[in-house]
Design a protein around this motif. Structure first.
Motif, PDB file in Angstrom:
ATOM      1  N   ILE A   3      44.469  29.802  57.389  1.00 31.83           N
ATOM      2  CA  ILE A   3      44.846  30.932  56.547  1.00 31.83           C
ATOM      3  C   ILE A   3      45.585  30.463  55.310  1.00 31.83           C
ATOM      4  CG2 ILE A   3      46.243  33.032  56.449  1.00 31.83           C
ATOM      5  CD1 ILE A   3      45.652  33.471  59.390  1.00 31.83           C
ATOM      6  N   GLY A   4      46.469  29.487  55.502  1.00 32.58           N
ATOM      7  CA  GLY A   4      47.215  28.962  54.366  1.00 32.58           C
ATOM      8  C   GLY A   4      46.323  28.282  53.351  1.00 32.58           C
ATOM      9  N   LEU A   5      45.326  27.539  53.831  1.00 33.61           N
ATOM     10  CA  LEU A   5      44.404  26.867  52.922  1.00 33.61           C
ATOM     11  C   LEU A   5      43.573  27.875  52.146  1.00 33.61           C
ATOM     12  CD1 LEU A   5      43.350  24.112  51.989  1.00 33.61           C
ATOM     13  CD2 LEU A   5      41.648  24.238  53.833  1.00 33.61           C
ATOM     14  N   ASN A   6      43.086  28.902  52.838  1.00 34.26           N
ATOM     15  CA  ASN A   6      42.304  29.937  52.159  1.00 34.26           C
ATOM     16  C   ASN A   6      43.146  30.698  51.145  1.00 34.26           C
ATOM     17  OD1 ASN A   6      40.015  29.315  53.637  1.00 34.26           O
ATOM     18  ND2 ASN A   6      40.473  30.799  55.254  1.00 34.26           N
ATOM     19  N   ALA A   7      44.402  30.956  51.508  1.00 30.89           N
ATOM     20  CA  ALA A   7      45.287  31.648  50.571  1.00 30.89           C
ATOM     21  C   ALA A   7      45.536  30.796  49.336  1.00 30.89           C
ATOM     22  CB  ALA A   7      46.616  31.975  51.264  1.00 30.89           C
ATOM     23  N   GLY A   8      45.664  29.475  49.545  1.00 27.63           N
ATOM     24  CA  GLY A   8      45.861  28.579  48.408  1.00 27.63           C
ATOM     25  C   GLY A   8      44.664  28.591  47.468  1.00 27.63           C
ATOM     26  N   LEU A  12      44.627  29.973  43.611  1.00 25.89           N
ATOM     27  CA  LEU A  12      44.153  29.101  42.538  1.00 25.89           C
ATOM     28  C   LEU A  12      42.982  29.724  41.793  1.00 25.89           C
ATOM     29  CD1 LEU A  12      44.380  26.333  41.156  1.00 25.89           C
ATOM     30  CD2 LEU A  12      42.761  25.444  42.861  1.00 25.89           C
ATOM     31  N   ALA A  13      42.160  30.514  42.512  1.00 26.02           N
ATOM     32  CA  ALA A  13      40.988  31.119  41.874  1.00 26.02           C
ATOM     33  C   ALA A  13      41.384  32.180  40.856  1.00 26.02           C
ATOM     34  CB  ALA A  13      40.079  31.732  42.942  1.00 26.02           C
ATOM     35  N   LEU A  14      42.507  32.868  41.090  1.00 24.50           N
ATOM     36  CA  LEU A  14      42.916  33.927  40.171  1.00 24.50           C
ATOM     37  C   LEU A  14      43.202  33.406  38.762  1.00 24.50           C
ATOM     38  CD1 LEU A  14      45.153  36.163  42.486  1.00 24.50           C
ATOM     39  CD2 LEU A  14      42.853  36.641  41.629  1.00 24.50           C
ATOM     40  N   PRO A  15      44.088  32.436  38.586  1.00 28.38           N
ATOM     41  CA  PRO A  15      44.307  31.932  37.218  1.00 28.38           C
ATOM     42  C   PRO A  15      43.090  31.219  36.644  1.00 28.38           C
ATOM     43  CG  PRO A  15      45.497  30.594  38.819  1.00 28.38           C
ATOM     44  CD  PRO A  15      44.999  31.791  39.556  1.00 28.38           C
ATOM     45  N   THR A  16      42.302  30.565  37.512  1.00 27.72           N
ATOM     46  CA  THR A  16      41.096  29.889  37.021  1.00 27.72           C
ATOM     47  C   THR A  16      40.090  30.909  36.496  1.00 27.72           C
ATOM     48  OG1 THR A  16      41.395  28.092  38.619  1.00 27.72           O
ATOM     49  CG2 THR A  16      39.217  28.342  37.638  1.00 27.72           C
ATOM     50  N   GLY A  17      39.910  31.997  37.249  1.00 24.36           N
ATOM     51  CA  GLY A  17      38.993  33.049  36.796  1.00 24.36           C
ATOM     52  C   GLY A  17      39.480  33.716  35.522  1.00 24.36           C
ATOM     53  N   TRP A  18      40.798  33.955  35.446  1.00 22.33           N
ATOM     54  CA  TRP A  18      41.359  34.561  34.223  1.00 22.33           C
ATOM     55  C   TRP A  18      41.145  33.651  33.020  1.00 22.33           C
ATOM     56  CZ3 TRP A  18      45.165  32.703  30.990  1.00 22.33           C
ATOM     57  CH2 TRP A  18      45.604  33.585  29.991  1.00 22.33           C
TER      58      TRP A  18
END
Length: 298
Positions: A3-8, A12-18
């Motif tokens: 769960i922690g790895l998926n949350a990480g 990370l995907a949010l700022p990368t996508g932005w």
């Protein structure tokens, strides 16, 4: 742990996508304002891929953190200096100094022949962009050749319908924004008009009025397939025969073409150039005839 790895990865995907979305909008604005051409965008994309592949390869060889820092720092500098260096080189070349005044080419064709139309586009329309703008009615048969950052952004935001000519006022607005200036790389743009069933005829007539030369691919046209009859009639009524080049082959019903064009009061037919399948030399002759149609004495 999972769960922690998926949350990480999610965080990370949010700022990368932005960041990716912001860069896409920046590129689209730069393209719209003619600070960037499609060729420059392609060159910068390839250079980014090349630099990134070299950096990843070196990072797999060297393991120390300071070596990684040096690799990625040098890679970032190598990428960042490329765009201004490319723009400086294009400015020094000044292609516009060594070519005649621009002429507008209208490309017409029978829809439904994707592979054939793409070859015609690559061998004629793409080369014409060094001489002047190209106009055409957009359709799936050339979408891979004409998509640009603005089109891609419209697709991602669900605004493709805004690209269609939907009324006379809409058509007038698009014609007023007709792009006649060259890009930084010296090439002119393709002005494609996406039309509906009730707007394509008015659009193609207005494009004829603004064309210096017209190439029309009528290969495969027969008495039973008369979809291009309207364009042939309008060409005969609005342009000189010297401004028109027809691309034909053994399947073309030339009697139908003659009836459509001479029936509109034309004194004679335009030049017809027969092009067999994948015939590069014959396509070169079409291009030469177009040069004469646009720049010849009339």
């Amino acid at each position: 742990m999972s769960i922690g790895l998926n949350a990480g990865f999610f965080l990370l995907a949010l700022p990368t996508g932005w960041f990716a979305w912001s860069r896409l909008k920046t590129v689209a604005r730069a393209y719209e304002n003619k600070r960037l051409s499609d060729a420059q965008l392609l060159a910068r994309t390839w250079w980014l891929m090349f630099v990134a592949s070299i950096a990843i390869t070196l990072a797999n060889v060297y393991e120390k953190p300071w070596q990684w820092l040096a690799i990625f720092s040098v890679s970032a500098v190598a990428y960042l200096i490329f765009p201004p260096l490319l723009a400086w080189t294009l400015g020094r070349l000044r292609i516009d100094r060594r070519r005649p005044s621009p002429r507008t080419l209208l490309l017409l064709r029978v829809f439904g022949y994707r592979a054939r139309t793409e070859k015609l586009f690559d061998r004629i329309a793409a080369r014409w962009r060094l001489l002047g703008p190209v106009t055409m009615i957009a359709a799936p048969d050339v979408i891979a050749r004409t998509v640009d950052p603005e089109d891609f952004l419209r697709y991602l935001t669900g605004q493709l319908s805004s690209a269609f000519v939907q009324s006379r006022d809409d058509l007038d607005a698009r014609l007023a924004g007709f792009d006649r200036r060259p890009d930084p790389d010296g090439r002119y743009r393709i002005n494609e008009f996406c039309c509906r069933d009730d707007t394509w005829q008015a659009t193609v007539v207005e494009l004829m009025r603004r064309a210096d030369a017209v190439v029309m691919d009528v290969r495969g046209v027969t008495g039973k397939r008369r979809g291009c009859e309207f364009e042939l009639q309008q060409l005969a009524a609005r342009l000189l025969p010297e401004q028109i080049v027809l691309v034909v082959d053994g399947t073309t019903d030339r009697g139908m073409i003659e009836g459509a064009m001479l029936g509109q009061g034309a004194a004679r037919l335009p030049k017809m150039t027969e092009v067999a399948r994948n015939a590069t030399n014959e396509t070169n002759q079409v291009f030469a005839n177009l040069i004469n149609a646009a720049y010849g004495d009339r």
